[in-house]
Design an enzyme around this catalytic site. Structure first.
Site, PDB file in Angstrom:
ATOM      1  N   TYR A  88     -38.540 -16.481   8.056  1.00 10.16           N
ATOM      2  CA  TYR A  88     -39.196 -16.672   9.348  1.00 10.16           C
ATOM      3  C   TYR A  88     -40.153 -17.860   9.332  1.00 10.16           C
ATOM      4  CZ  TYR A  88     -41.720 -15.908  13.644  1.00 10.16           C
ATOM      5  OH  TYR A  88     -42.271 -16.100  14.877  1.00 10.16           O
ATOM      6  N   GLN A 144     -53.479 -20.040  22.259  1.00 10.93           N
ATOM      7  CA  GLN A 144     -52.109 -20.327  22.699  1.00 10.93           C
ATOM      8  C   GLN A 144     -51.663 -19.300  23.724  1.00 10.93           C
ATOM      9  OE1 GLN A 144     -48.995 -19.183  20.015  1.00 10.93           O
ATOM     10  NE2 GLN A 144     -47.745 -20.974  20.467  1.00 10.93           N
ATOM     11  N   TYR A 171     -48.052 -17.938  25.558  1.00 11.95           N
ATOM     12  CA  TYR A 171     -46.646 -17.904  25.948  1.00 11.95           C
ATOM     13  C   TYR A 171     -46.585 -17.267  27.330  1.00 11.95           C
ATOM     14  CZ  TYR A 171     -44.747 -19.077  21.347  1.00 11.95           C
ATOM     15  OH  TYR A 171     -44.402 -19.723  20.188  1.00 11.95           O
ATOM     16  N   THR A 188     -47.561 -23.072  25.455  1.00 13.14           N
ATOM     17  CA  THR A 188     -46.380 -23.521  24.706  1.00 13.14           C
ATOM     18  C   THR A 188     -45.158 -23.442  25.611  1.00 13.14           C
ATOM     19  OG1 THR A 188     -47.312 -22.898  22.572  1.00 13.14           O
ATOM     20  CG2 THR A 188     -44.921 -23.062  22.702  1.00 13.14           C
ATOM     21  N   HIS A 225     -41.852 -27.821  17.740  1.00 14.36           N
ATOM     22  CA  HIS A 225     -42.030 -26.464  17.221  1.00 14.36           C
ATOM     23  C   HIS A 225     -41.669 -26.379  15.740  1.00 14.36           C
ATOM     24  CE1 HIS A 225     -42.963 -22.501  19.107  1.00 14.36           C
ATOM     25  NE2 HIS A 225     -42.556 -22.054  17.933  1.00 14.36           N
ATOM     26  N   ASP A 231     -47.888 -32.282  16.550  1.00 18.58           N
ATOM     27  CA  ASP A 231     -47.547 -31.074  15.800  1.00 18.58           C
ATOM     28  C   ASP A 231     -46.136 -31.252  15.253  1.00 18.58           C
ATOM     29  OD1 ASP A 231     -47.732 -27.969  15.318  1.00 18.58           O
ATOM     30  OD2 ASP A 231     -45.862 -28.264  16.420  1.00 18.58           O
ATOM     31  N   GLY A 277     -44.317 -31.440  11.171  1.00 25.67           N
ATOM     32  CA  GLY A 277     -44.055 -32.401  10.107  1.00 25.67           C
ATOM     33  C   GLY A 277     -45.264 -32.823   9.306  1.00 25.67           C
ATOM     34  N   ARG A 296     -47.198 -25.007   8.767  1.00 30.26           N
ATOM     35  CA  ARG A 296     -46.727 -24.267   7.601  1.00 30.26           C
ATOM     36  C   ARG A 296     -47.638 -24.378   6.374  1.00 30.26           C
ATOM     37  NH1 ARG A 296     -41.699 -26.199   9.841  1.00 30.26           N
ATOM     38  NH2 ARG A 296     -40.265 -24.478  10.352  1.00 30.26           N
TER      39      ARG A 296
END
Length: 455
Positions: free
Chosen positions: A76, A180, A182, A208, A349, A380, A382, A404
């Site tokens: 995930y 955030q 949704y 988002t 994302h 955002d 990378g 991450r």
């Protein structure tokens, strides 16, 4: 949070993102800058035989985090859409740019602070919202919030978090936090989440846009695994009064007969729902609420019909600055700004939604060229190192979101692991500025990067 506190948080205390003051001694002159402070701390620890628990390079950080994670958690958090081309493209985009060091600039002191939406931040690094973080560590959002506070770093609370935003806000004190959103199918729930964000002193509402439906994610699909089905990552919902009312109506309505085969996996899923639902386990085990909450969440959490007409209503619904996340096309960026957005997050994302999509860094370059220097842009997807942050700023970002890597730090060492990841990224940014002659973020321009020669 008072306006005065919000204006000044982190900007005057660089030690919060460098080495903790407790590790310094009165006999030693404090190093200049968070980068040198971090180096000194690590090397002094090394003199005592202590090596960093959290690796200072991303490749090793990722390897160790994978070993520390379950298959489901790694699929995930680390997985991407389709064949993973967007994830690889995010990194390849950074590799196409090279930093050009400048000599004898005498940049002894560096100012890493940046103004975003009226708040001065200690550095241009914010923690991205990452859902279902409890897969990587218990009370994940609380641990991340505490790490953010300890380092003076802004944190964007995930709408798919594992701890309620109110708990995380309390843990952060006066450190900036954004929330955030949704966009749910239920407009009352949208309003409730917005009101809660306002109540906890959020500095911005980050809507988002790119997850109106889940992308095709083979790593999860091959395991038949979605954390929300086990009640992981729905704490913002189960702590919400409007969501609670919807669930209660569902439970009170006519029962729907479901053909469920009793298997060991089904029992485990039910136990996970029970354990992850607020309240006492044994009481939850006898209650229909945990399962009904998961089913309700899956029904309404995101709105596939989200349109610009929905977004036009935000100015009537909130006094918070509005940040639109997931923009990759310059036409969408212009429309967002025309609509009144206060900032844009250029993001794919993390490569988790559309396979073979444009790299966020490439989109940033195009969007900044199209909309000019004034609008606030964040990048955002990378970002892995301080050098990456430097390149993103040189190409037009005002700040970046770190995703991450901080979850990997959490997997290895909890709150301290998140702190270490933040300190390492910011330290490398500071050292890169010193070695390129940049005294503050405005000095990081395209003159300090060039197209990297092809191998």
């Amino acid at each position: 949070m008072t306006d005065t506190a919000r204006q000044s948080v982190g900007a005057t205390d660089p030690s919060r993102i460098g080495t903790p003051a407790a590790t310094r001694t009165g006999a030693d002159p404090a190093p200049t800058g968070v980068g040198l402070s971090r180096l000194q701390h690590i090397y002094r620890e090394g003199m005592l035989g202590r090596r960093p628990v959290v690796p200072t390079d991303f490749a090793e950080l990722e390897r160790r985090a994978r070993r520390a994670s379950s298959r489901i958690a790694w699929a995930y958090v680390a997985g991407g859409a389709g064949e993973g081309r967007t994830m690889r493209r995010n990194r390849a985009a950074f590799d196409r740019w090279a930093i050009v060091p400048r000599m004898a600039a005498g940049a002894v002191e560096r100012d890493l602070s940046v103004d975003l939406l009226g708040t001065r931040h200690a550095s241009p690094v914010l923690l991205a919202p990452v859902g279902a973080g409890a897969l990587m560590g218990r009370d994940s959002d609380l641990s991340i919030a505490r790490a953010a506070a300890a380092t003076g770093t802004a944190y964007v609370f995930s709408n798919q978090g594992c701890n309620a935003m109110e708990e995380c806000a309390t843990a952060m004190g006066d450190t900036p936090r954004w929330v955030q959103l949704y966009w749910s199918k239920d407009e009352g729930l949208v309003d409730s989440l917005i009101q809660r964000a306002e109540s906890i002193g959020a500095g911005a509402l980050v809507v988002t846009l790119d997850t109106t439906v889940l992308g095709w994610r083979p790593q999860d699909l091959n395991l038949g695994s979605l954390p929300f089905t086990r009640g992981v990552g729905i704490a913002q919902y189960t702590s919400d009064p409007r969501f609670g009312a919807i669930v209660a109506d569902r439970v009170a309505g006519p029962a729907t007969k479901q053909d469920v085969r009793v298997t060991l996996s089904a029992v485990r899923t039910l136990l996970a729902m029970t354990r992850n639902h607020p309240g006492r386990f044994w009481r939850n085990l006898r209650s229909p609420l945990p399962r009904a909450s998961v089913e309700t969440f899956l029904d309404i959490y995101s709105n596939p019909g989200l349109s610009w007409r929905h977004l036009e209503t935000l100015r009537e619904r909130t006094r918070l600055p509005v940040v639109l996340k997931g923009i990759l096309h310059p036409d969408d960026a212009r429309r967002a700004l025309d609509l009144g957005a206060d900032a844009i997050v250029v993001s794919n994302h993390g490569g988790r939604q559309v396979d073979n999509a444009i790299a966020s860094l490439d989109a940033l370059l195009t969007i900044r060229d199209e909309i000019g220097p004034e609008p606030t842009l964040l990048l955002d997807s990378g970002i892995r190192t301080g050098a990456d942050v430097f390149v993103a700023l040189a190409l037009g970002a005002d700040a970046v979101l770190l995703g991450r890597p901080h979850l990997y730090g959490l997997a290895l060492a909890g709150q301290r692991g998140v702190e270490d990841v933040i300190r390492n990224v910011v330290a490398e940014l500071d050292l890169t500025m010193a070695l390129t002659g940049a005294r503050d973020l405005t000095d990081i321009t395209r003159d300090l990067i060039s197209a990297a020669p092809s191998d």
